[in-house]
Design a protein around this motif. Structure first.
Motif, PDB file in Angstrom:
ATOM      1  N   PRO A  26       0.636  -1.493   0.123  1.00  0.00           N
ATOM      2  CA  PRO A  26      -0.658  -0.029   0.083  1.00  0.00           C
ATOM      3  C   PRO A  26       0.324   1.096  -0.313  1.00  0.00           C
ATOM      4  CG  PRO A  26      -0.182  -1.432   1.564  1.00  0.00           C
ATOM      5  CD  PRO A  26       0.786  -1.903   1.235  1.00  0.00           C
ATOM      6  N   GLU A  27      -0.118   2.746  -0.701  1.00  0.00           N
ATOM      7  CA  GLU A  27       0.904   3.418  -0.741  1.00  0.00           C
ATOM      8  C   GLU A  27       1.398   3.907   0.957  1.00  0.00           C
ATOM      9  OE1 GLU A  27       0.355   7.118  -3.590  1.00  0.00           O
ATOM     10  OE2 GLU A  27      -0.380   5.390  -4.391  1.00  0.00           O
ATOM     11  N   LEU A  28       2.546   4.700   0.645  1.00  0.00           N
ATOM     12  CA  LEU A  28       2.628   5.501   2.211  1.00  0.00           C
ATOM     13  C   LEU A  28       2.133   6.760   2.475  1.00  0.00           C
ATOM     14  CD1 LEU A  28       4.387   4.359   4.286  1.00  0.00           C
ATOM     15  CD2 LEU A  28       6.355   6.093   3.143  1.00  0.00           C
ATOM     16  N   GLY A  29       0.750   7.090   3.186  1.00  0.00           N
ATOM     17  CA  GLY A  29       0.735   8.016   3.480  1.00  0.00           C
ATOM     18  C   GLY A  29       1.358   9.208   4.189  1.00  0.00           C
ATOM     19  N   GLU A  30       1.467  10.119   4.065  1.00  0.00           N
ATOM     20  CA  GLU A  30       2.292  11.169   4.897  1.00  0.00           C
ATOM     21  C   GLU A  30       2.218  11.476   6.406  1.00  0.00           C
ATOM     22  OE1 GLU A  30      -0.181  15.280   4.936  1.00  0.00           O
ATOM     23  OE2 GLU A  30       1.633  15.026   4.501  1.00  0.00           O
ATOM     24  N   ASN A  31       1.132  11.201   6.890  1.00  0.00           N
ATOM     25  CA  ASN A  31       2.240  10.324   8.712  1.00  0.00           C
ATOM     26  C   ASN A  31       2.384   8.940   8.618  1.00  0.00           C
ATOM     27  OD1 ASN A  31       1.596  12.939   9.903  1.00  0.00           O
ATOM     28  ND2 ASN A  31      -0.377  13.126   9.154  1.00  0.00           N
ATOM     29  N   ASP A  32       2.632   8.108   7.679  1.00  0.00           N
ATOM     30  CA  ASP A  32       2.621   6.503   7.699  1.00  0.00           C
ATOM     31  C   ASP A  32       3.515   6.226   7.643  1.00  0.00           C
ATOM     32  OD1 ASP A  32      -0.542   6.234   7.400  1.00  0.00           O
ATOM     33  OD2 ASP A  32       0.063   5.606   5.620  1.00  0.00           O
TER      34      ASP A  32
END
Ligand code: ZN
Ligand code: ZN
Length: 336
Positions: A26-32
């Motif tokens: 899964p793509e990495l969100g900014e807070n992930d």
């Protein structure tokens, strides 16, 4: 360039055994953060969810929400975690951070709780998982990873209500069920200062219950011994999943006492005592982030640790079978 793929274990349909399952990370969100998984505990709710008991399971479904691993990538807005940090992750992998419950610091009640589960899109029976960094908890350095894994769901689930309902003077709790949740509940309750009774239908669990810190053991199938404790407890904490005689149990609560449900048992009862004794029945779900941090520190400080069996991740179906047959003592942790 070939995409790096993740290997996990997924149920492809209701009640199916898990099979190896490769997916795009899964793509990495900014807070992930992306976390490379070393350990993952097996919880009863994983098995319920494979069977779509809650009606919210999407297939292919990768269960697993008692996760420990090492941070392998961080989003641009992440603070406080860096690559290589060891973290624990529980059932909740994110929250909306803006509903009334999130703003109150009760993130476990977030209005978006279902899509916030760690198993969305894919959970911890895998080599890697992506979650919001604010739900990835740094672990006490000396705490073994397998211990931390079990605390991430079973630990917080029992600690949170024991902490919330702890009263000042000589509080008495009865813990129903000496299993994955119950054996930890006894340890936490004892360390928090509750007088603890362990209630079980299995008399062979008596010695272990006492060793975990229970002050007494009560066999629930023995009505005569149960009746000696009528009006005895402030709190009745039910960790078992079913088959209870609720009316007989409620008799052991003091007037104005509280029954707290931790699993998802069916409850049917005659309401006479509930009304006449002004009893409350409540549920307790996970715990908030502050309580999670407090629980980890408290467990480390008090030497609280689950009894567990280790199995390789590839034996996940064997582990599930042991849990289903009630043979796990008391928790199984899968290791990559
Ligand atoms: Zn769980
Ligand atoms: Zn929210």
């Amino acid at each position: 360039m070939p995409t790096l793929r993740v290997l996990g274990y997924a149920a492809k349909a209701v009640g199916q055994p898990l099979v190896p399952f490769e997916y795009e990370p899964p793509e990495l969100g900014e807070n992930d953060v992306r976390v490379s998984i070393t350990h993952c505990g097996v919880c009863h709710t994983d098995i319920h969810a494979i069977d779509n008991y809650y009606g919210i399971t999407d297939y292919p479904f990768v269960p697993g929400h008692e996760i420990v691993g090492d941070v392998s990538a961080v989003g641009p807005a992440v603070s406080g975690l860096k690559e290589g940090d060891r973290v624990g992750i529980g059932w909740q992998g994110r929250s909306c951070m803006q509903c009334e419950w999130c703003l109150k610091g009760e993130e476990q009640l977030c209005m978006d709780i279902v899509p916030s589960g760690t198993w969305v899109p894919y959970g911890g029976f895998s080599f890697s998982v992506v979650v919001d960094s604010r739900f990835a908890y740094p672990l006490p350095r000396a705490m073994p990873s397998q211990v931390a894994a079990v605390l991430m769901c079973a630990g917080i689930t029992v600690y949170s209500p024991l902490r919330e309902y702890l009263t000042e003077s000589a509080p008495k709790v009865a813990i129903v069920g000496v299993g994955g949740l119950g054996h930890l509940a006894i340890q936490f309750a004892h360390a928090l200062g509750w007088e603890v009774a362990a209630l079980s239908s299995s008399p062979e669990k008596k010695e272990q219950a006492l060793a975990f810190g229970a002050d007494r053991f009560i066999e629930t199938n023995n009505q005569a011994s149960l009746r000696q404790f009528d009006y005895g407890f402030d709190l009745l904490m039910c960790t078992a999943s079913g088959g209870m005689n609720w009316e007989a149990l409620l008799m052991t609560l003091k007037k104005k006492g509280r029954l707290v449900l931790l699993g998802f048992p069916d409850v049917t009862l005659n309401s006479t005592d509930l009304v006449a004794h002004q009893l409350s029945i409540t549920g307790s779900f996970l715990g908030n982030r502050a309580t999670m941090r407090e629980m980890l520190a408290f467990a480390q400080d008090q030497g609280i640790a689950p009894e567990l069996e280790l199995m390789p991740m590839s034996h996940v179906n064997k582990a599930i079978k042991r849990v289903k047959e009630n043979k796990a003592r008391y928790r199984i942790v899968l290791v990559n």
